[in-house]
Motif scaffolding. Structure first.
Motif, PDB file in Angstrom:
ATOM      1  N   UNK A 119       0.837  -1.178   0.000  1.00  0.00           N
ATOM      2  CA  UNK A 119       0.000   0.000   0.000  1.00  0.00           C
ATOM      3  C   UNK A 119       0.885   1.246   0.000  1.00  0.00           C
ATOM      4  N   UNK A 120       0.945   1.942  -1.087  1.00  0.00           N
ATOM      5  CA  UNK A 120       1.816   3.112  -1.144  1.00  0.00           C
ATOM      6  C   UNK A 120       1.339   4.267  -0.261  1.00  0.00           C
ATOM      7  N   UNK A 121       0.060   4.300   0.093  1.00  0.00           N
ATOM      8  CA  UNK A 121      -0.430   5.364   0.948  1.00  0.00           C
ATOM      9  C   UNK A 121       0.141   5.250   2.358  1.00  0.00           C
ATOM     10  N   UNK A 122       0.516   4.058   2.769  1.00  0.00           N
ATOM     11  CA  UNK A 122       1.019   3.834   4.117  1.00  0.00           C
ATOM     12  C   UNK A 122       2.542   3.926   4.178  1.00  0.00           C
ATOM     13  N   UNK A 123       3.175   4.265   3.073  1.00  0.00           N
ATOM     14  CA  UNK A 123       4.638   4.261   3.019  1.00  0.00           C
ATOM     15  C   UNK A 123       5.301   5.205   4.026  1.00  0.00           C
ATOM     16  N   UNK A 124       4.780   6.394   4.293  1.00  0.00           N
ATOM     17  CA  UNK A 124       5.474   7.263   5.244  1.00  0.00           C
ATOM     18  C   UNK A 124       5.415   6.754   6.685  1.00  0.00           C
ATOM     19  N   UNK A 125       4.443   5.944   6.994  1.00  0.00           N
ATOM     20  CA  UNK A 125       4.283   5.460   8.362  1.00  0.00           C
ATOM     21  C   UNK A 125       5.009   4.139   8.555  1.00  0.00           C
ATOM     22  N   UNK A 126       5.546   4.000   9.715  1.00  0.00           N
ATOM     23  CA  UNK A 126       6.134   2.719  10.078  1.00  0.00           C
ATOM     24  C   UNK A 126       5.027   1.838  10.642  1.00  0.00           C
ATOM     25  N   UNK A 127       5.044   0.562  10.304  1.00  0.00           N
ATOM     26  CA  UNK A 127       4.013  -0.344  10.794  1.00  0.00           C
ATOM     27  C   UNK A 127       4.101  -0.510  12.303  1.00  0.00           C
ATOM     28  N   UNK A 128       5.294  -0.429  12.855  1.00  0.00           N
ATOM     29  CA  UNK A 128       5.456  -0.523  14.294  1.00  0.00           C
ATOM     30  C   UNK A 128       4.838   0.691  14.988  1.00  0.00           C
ATOM     31  N   UNK A 129       5.034   1.875  14.422  1.00  0.00           N
ATOM     32  CA  UNK A 129       4.421   3.075  14.995  1.00  0.00           C
ATOM     33  C   UNK A 129       2.897   3.006  14.923  1.00  0.00           C
ATOM     34  N   UNK A 130       2.371   2.492  13.826  1.00  0.00           N
ATOM     35  CA  UNK A 130       0.933   2.347  13.686  1.00  0.00           C
ATOM     36  C   UNK A 130       0.390   1.348  14.694  1.00  0.00           C
ATOM     37  N   UNK A 131       1.092   0.247  14.878  1.00  0.00           N
ATOM     38  CA  UNK A 131       0.689  -0.772  15.851  1.00  0.00           C
ATOM     39  C   UNK A 131       0.700  -0.195  17.266  1.00  0.00           C
ATOM     40  N   UNK A 132       1.738   0.537  17.616  1.00  0.00           N
ATOM     41  CA  UNK A 132       1.827   1.146  18.949  1.00  0.00           C
ATOM     42  C   UNK A 132       0.722   2.179  19.145  1.00  0.00           C
ATOM     43  N   UNK A 133       0.426   2.919  18.108  1.00  0.00           N
ATOM     44  CA  UNK A 133      -0.639   3.920  18.170  1.00  0.00           C
ATOM     45  C   UNK A 133      -1.984   3.272  18.479  1.00  0.00           C
ATOM     46  N   UNK A 134      -2.320   2.195  17.774  1.00  0.00           N
ATOM     47  CA  UNK A 134      -3.598   1.525  18.005  1.00  0.00           C
ATOM     48  C   UNK A 134      -3.633   0.820  19.355  1.00  0.00           C
ATOM     49  N   UNK A 135      -2.516   0.271  19.797  1.00  0.00           N
ATOM     50  CA  UNK A 135      -2.470  -0.361  21.121  1.00  0.00           C
ATOM     51  C   UNK A 135      -2.681   0.689  22.209  1.00  0.00           C
ATOM     52  N   UNK A 136      -2.084   1.853  22.055  1.00  0.00           N
ATOM     53  CA  UNK A 136      -2.252   2.908  23.052  1.00  0.00           C
ATOM     54  C   UNK A 136      -3.697   3.413  23.091  1.00  0.00           C
TER      55      UNK A 136
END
Length: 51
Positions: free
Chosen positions: A1-18
């Motif tokens: 998914x090129x739209x998600x390229x600027x975000x790190x998947x780990x940062x996204x995962x931590x964001x949703x967990x928080x």
């Protein structure tokens, strides 16, 4: 998914967990429990049966 390229998947995962943890903490502490330690002054009524 090129739209998600600027975000790190780990940062996204931590964001949703928080957000999930914050939601759970808010739900846990928003409950108001009734104090069941207060003794009520109840008198037992003795019924005498007259047959």
């Amino acid at each position: 998914m090129p739209q998600m390229a600027p975000l790190s998947w780990l940062n996204l995962f931590i964001f949703f967990i928080m957000i999930f943890m914050l939601f759970n903490v808010m739900n846990y502490f928003s409950l108001i429990y009734k104090n069941n330690n207060i003794k009520k002054d109840t008198k037992k009524s003795i019924i005498t049966w007259k047959w």
